[in-house]
Design a protein around this motif. Structure first.
Motif, short mmCIF file in Angstrom:
data_model
loop_
_atom_site.label_atom_id
_atom_site.label_comp_id
_atom_site.label_asym_id
_atom_site.label_seq_id
_atom_site.Cartn_x
_atom_site.Cartn_y
_atom_site.Cartn_z
N LEU A 47 -0.04 -3.45 -10.22
CA LEU A 47 -1.07 -2.49 -9.81
C LEU A 47 -2.41 -3.19 -9.68
N HIS A 48 -2.99 -3.09 -8.49
CA HIS A 48 -4.33 -3.62 -8.25
C HIS A 48 -5.36 -2.49 -8.35
N GLY A 49 -5.03 -1.34 -7.78
CA GLY A 49 -5.95 -0.23 -7.81
C GLY A 49 -5.35 1.01 -7.20
N HIS A 50 -6.05 2.11 -7.41
CA HIS A 50 -5.61 3.39 -6.81
C HIS A 50 -6.84 4.23 -6.50
N TRP A 51 -6.65 5.25 -5.72
CA TRP A 51 -7.65 6.18 -5.19
C TRP A 51 -8.62 5.49 -4.24
N ARG A 52 -9.47 4.62 -4.73
CA ARG A 52 -10.43 3.93 -3.86
C ARG A 52 -10.27 2.43 -4.06
N LEU A 65 0.86 -1.18 0.00
CA LEU A 65 0.00 0.00 0.00
C LEU A 65 0.89 1.23 0.00
N ILE A 66 0.74 2.05 -1.02
CA ILE A 66 1.57 3.24 -1.18
C ILE A 66 0.70 4.47 -0.95
N GLY A 67 1.14 5.32 -0.05
CA GLY A 67 0.39 6.53 0.26
C GLY A 67 1.30 7.57 0.86
N PRO A 94 -4.12 6.72 -2.67
CA PRO A 94 -3.38 5.51 -2.35
C PRO A 94 -3.34 4.54 -3.53
N VAL A 95 -2.26 3.80 -3.59
CA VAL A 95 -2.04 2.79 -4.62
C VAL A 95 -1.85 1.46 -3.93
N LEU A 96 -2.49 0.42 -4.45
CA LEU A 96 -2.31 -0.91 -3.90
C LEU A 96 -1.74 -1.82 -4.98
N LEU A 97 -0.61 -2.43 -4.65
CA LEU A 97 0.03 -3.41 -5.53
C LEU A 97 -0.17 -4.79 -4.93
#
Length: 92
Positions: free
Chosen positions: A67-72, A6-8, A59-62
């Motif tokens: 990349l799985h998703g970003h923002w929400r 989780l990148i934030g 936020p970015v989730l890998l």
């Protein structure tokens, strides 16, 4: 092992929400799957390369560095992705 990254950044409301979503999804996983997760939280403020790549998307989730998703982050989509990764791991 399934790696969730989780990148934030600090004081980011959406980042806190994303972290809560990840925690809630993990809490609901079967023990065998949850124990196979490695969770890392990174801040774009600590890494210039992450800042350059993701500053607009946090936020970015890998998942396993993809990349799985970003923002929400959707709990249902995350749950499905983890289940799929766990099934892949069980098949190998």
């Amino acid at each position: 092992m399934i790696a969730l990254t989780l990148i934030g950044k600090p004081d980011c409301h959406l980042c806190e929400v994303a972290s809560d979503v990840v925690d809630a999804v993990i809490a609901d996983l079967p023990d065998g799957v949850a124990e196979d997760l490695e969770i890392t939280e990174l801040s774009i403020l600590d890494d210039p390369a992450l800042y350059e790549k993701y500053w607009e998307k946090i936020p970015v989730l890998l998942i396993d560095d993809e990349l799985h998703g970003h923002w929400r982050i959707s709990p249902d989509r995350l749950r499905e992705a983890i289940a799929a990764k766990a099934a892949e791991g069980a098949a190998t």
